[in-house]
Design a protein around this motif. Structure first.
Motif, PDB file in Angstrom:
ATOM      1  N   UNK A  45      -4.236  67.050  19.099  1.00  0.00           N
ATOM      2  CA  UNK A  45      -3.339  67.933  19.844  1.00  0.00           C
ATOM      3  C   UNK A  45      -1.955  67.328  20.055  1.00  0.00           C
ATOM      4  N   UNK A  46      -1.778  66.073  19.634  1.00  0.00           N
ATOM      5  CA  UNK A  46      -0.502  65.372  19.813  1.00  0.00           C
ATOM      6  C   UNK A  46      -0.099  64.738  18.479  1.00  0.00           C
ATOM      7  N   UNK A  47       0.375  65.560  17.529  1.00  0.00           N
ATOM      8  CA  UNK A  47       0.661  65.075  16.163  1.00  0.00           C
ATOM      9  C   UNK A  47       1.954  64.264  16.093  1.00  0.00           C
ATOM     10  N   UNK A  48       1.901  63.048  16.592  1.00  0.00           N
ATOM     11  CA  UNK A  48       3.077  62.185  16.603  1.00  0.00           C
ATOM     12  C   UNK A  48       3.241  61.494  15.256  1.00  0.00           C
ATOM     13  N   UNK A  49       4.469  61.395  14.754  1.00  0.00           N
ATOM     14  CA  UNK A  49       4.689  60.639  13.513  1.00  0.00           C
ATOM     15  C   UNK A  49       4.456  59.155  13.778  1.00  0.00           C
ATOM     16  N   UNK A  50       4.326  58.374  12.711  1.00  0.00           N
ATOM     17  CA  UNK A  50       4.270  56.934  12.931  1.00  0.00           C
ATOM     18  C   UNK A  50       5.543  56.514  13.651  1.00  0.00           C
ATOM     19  N   UNK A  51       5.385  55.625  14.612  1.00  0.00           N
ATOM     20  CA  UNK A  51       6.432  55.316  15.581  1.00  0.00           C
ATOM     21  C   UNK A  51       7.793  55.124  14.904  1.00  0.00           C
ATOM     22  N   UNK A  52       8.744  55.977  15.288  1.00  0.00           N
ATOM     23  CA  UNK A  52      10.085  55.903  14.699  1.00  0.00           C
ATOM     24  C   UNK A  52      11.175  56.111  15.741  1.00  0.00           C
ATOM     25  N   UNK A  53      10.855  55.822  16.999  1.00  0.00           N
ATOM     26  CA  UNK A  53      11.852  55.952  18.063  1.00  0.00           C
ATOM     27  C   UNK A  53      12.813  54.759  18.037  1.00  0.00           C
ATOM     28  N   UNK A  54      13.913  54.911  18.740  1.00  0.00           N
ATOM     29  CA  UNK A  54      14.895  53.827  18.783  1.00  0.00           C
ATOM     30  C   UNK A  54      14.334  52.582  19.453  1.00  0.00           C
ATOM     31  N   UNK A  63      12.334  60.821  21.821  1.00  0.00           N
ATOM     32  CA  UNK A  63      12.951  62.079  21.401  1.00  0.00           C
ATOM     33  C   UNK A  63      11.927  63.055  20.833  1.00  0.00           C
ATOM     34  N   UNK A  64      10.831  62.540  20.284  1.00  0.00           N
ATOM     35  CA  UNK A  64       9.829  63.396  19.672  1.00  0.00           C
ATOM     36  C   UNK A  64       9.119  64.243  20.726  1.00  0.00           C
ATOM     37  N   UNK A  65       9.035  65.546  20.495  1.00  0.00           N
ATOM     38  CA  UNK A  65       8.461  66.458  21.489  1.00  0.00           C
ATOM     39  C   UNK A  65       6.986  66.170  21.728  1.00  0.00           C
ATOM     40  N   UNK A  71       3.093  61.494  26.625  1.00  0.00           N
ATOM     41  CA  UNK A  71       3.387  60.646  27.780  1.00  0.00           C
ATOM     42  C   UNK A  71       3.090  61.367  29.096  1.00  0.00           C
ATOM     43  N   UNK A  72       3.454  62.629  29.179  1.00  0.00           N
ATOM     44  CA  UNK A  72       3.166  63.406  30.386  1.00  0.00           C
ATOM     45  C   UNK A  72       1.656  63.544  30.606  1.00  0.00           C
ATOM     46  N   UNK A  73       0.936  63.733  29.506  1.00  0.00           N
ATOM     47  CA  UNK A  73      -0.517  63.870  29.622  1.00  0.00           C
ATOM     48  C   UNK A  73      -1.148  62.569  30.093  1.00  0.00           C
ATOM     49  N   UNK A  74      -0.783  61.474  29.474  1.00  0.00           N
ATOM     50  CA  UNK A  74      -1.339  60.170  29.839  1.00  0.00           C
ATOM     51  C   UNK A  74      -1.041  59.835  31.295  1.00  0.00           C
ATOM     52  N   UNK A  75       0.127  60.226  31.770  1.00  0.00           N
ATOM     53  CA  UNK A  75       0.527  59.921  33.142  1.00  0.00           C
ATOM     54  C   UNK A  75      -0.373  60.592  34.175  1.00  0.00           C
ATOM     55  N   UNK A  76      -1.105  61.636  33.766  1.00  0.00           N
ATOM     56  CA  UNK A  76      -1.992  62.351  34.687  1.00  0.00           C
ATOM     57  C   UNK A  76      -3.214  61.546  35.087  1.00  0.00           C
ATOM     58  N   UNK A  77      -3.573  60.534  34.291  1.00  0.00           N
ATOM     59  CA  UNK A  77      -4.881  59.897  34.431  1.00  0.00           C
ATOM     60  C   UNK A  77      -4.825  58.550  35.137  1.00  0.00           C
ATOM     61  N   UNK A  78      -5.971  58.209  35.726  1.00  0.00           N
ATOM     62  CA  UNK A  78      -6.121  56.941  36.446  1.00  0.00           C
ATOM     63  C   UNK A  78      -6.945  55.923  35.666  1.00  0.00           C
ATOM     64  N   UNK A  79      -7.633  56.367  34.621  1.00  0.00           N
ATOM     65  CA  UNK A  79      -8.472  55.480  33.818  1.00  0.00           C
ATOM     66  C   UNK A  79      -8.712  56.139  32.462  1.00  0.00           C
ATOM     67  N   UNK A  80      -9.149  55.320  31.510  1.00  0.00           N
ATOM     68  CA  UNK A  80      -9.321  55.810  30.140  1.00  0.00           C
ATOM     69  C   UNK A  80     -10.573  55.231  29.497  1.00  0.00           C
TER      70      UNK A  80
END
Length: 200
Positions: A45-54, A63-65, A71-80
């Motif tokens: 559900x999060x089709x991120x390209x191989x890391x290419x940020x600055x 910048x990648x949507x 990041x917003x999704x991960x921030x919701x959680x307290x454990x993984x």
């Protein structure tokens, strides 16, 4: 203190992946621990390209949507809990990439692992522990290792819930994760309260 949230992250995106079986199984076991909410999070559900940020999101906004949503999704959680298949003695590239696309969202949170493969994903999990520590996470000691014989049994129709040794490891891991989830959430909440007072 609000009820903690735990994410079971499906660490593979292959069309023929095995990851759904351990992810759904461990999510059901985790849900029996009533002190937290459990959610499956699928990297598909999060089709991120191989890391290419600055730079890392620690230093510059992504910048990648898809990365921003991640990041917003991960921030919701307290454990993984990560499912970890092993390719050439390491974790999947897509899971490592997902780790790289966030930073502060992982900080001061515990993580457990459910590995599978020839040696139960042990080498992949050992590498993931190092990545987790660099992200300021707290990996718990016990992991679940679904070895090749277990994998073949499940492919043959056996349910993971029927494998006693796998379930015992899972309970040990979940008990450790529960303790660290409570402890770290309490500490993070205290830090937030202190920051609010200082900002007032």
């Amino acid at each position: 203190m609000s009820k903690p949230k735990i994410a079971v992250v499906i660490g593979s995106t292959r069309a023929t992946r095995f990851a759904d079986a351990p992810a759904e199984w461990i999510a059901k076991l985790a849900a029996k621990h009533s002190e937290w909410e459990v959610e499956l999070v699928d990297l598909r559900d999060y089709p991120m390209p191989f890391f290419d940020e600055a730079a890392s999101s620690l230093w510059a906004p992504s910048k990648n949507e898809a990365a921003q949503r991640w990041q917003k999704k991960i921030d919701e959680f307290d454990a993984f809990i990560f499912t970890a298949s092993e390719y050439t003695h390491g974790p999947t590239a897509v899971l490592k990439n997902a780790l790289d696309y966030a930073y502060t969202e992982w900080n001061k949170k515990p993580v457990g692992f459910v590995g599978y493969g020839g040696v139960g994903g042990a080498r992949a999990i050992e590498q993931l522990r190092l990545h987790a520590i660099e992200l300021q996470m707290v990996p718990v000691r016990t992991a679940v290792h679904i070895v090749w014989a277990d994998y073949m049994a499940v492919k043959g129709g056996t349910k993971l819930s029927e494998l006693e040794h796998v379930n015992q490891a899972a309970e040990d891991m979940l008990n450790q994760l529960s303790w660290y989830t409570r402890a770290l959430k309490t500490a993070r909440d205290a830090d937030l309260a202190t920051a609010d007072v200082e900002a007032a």
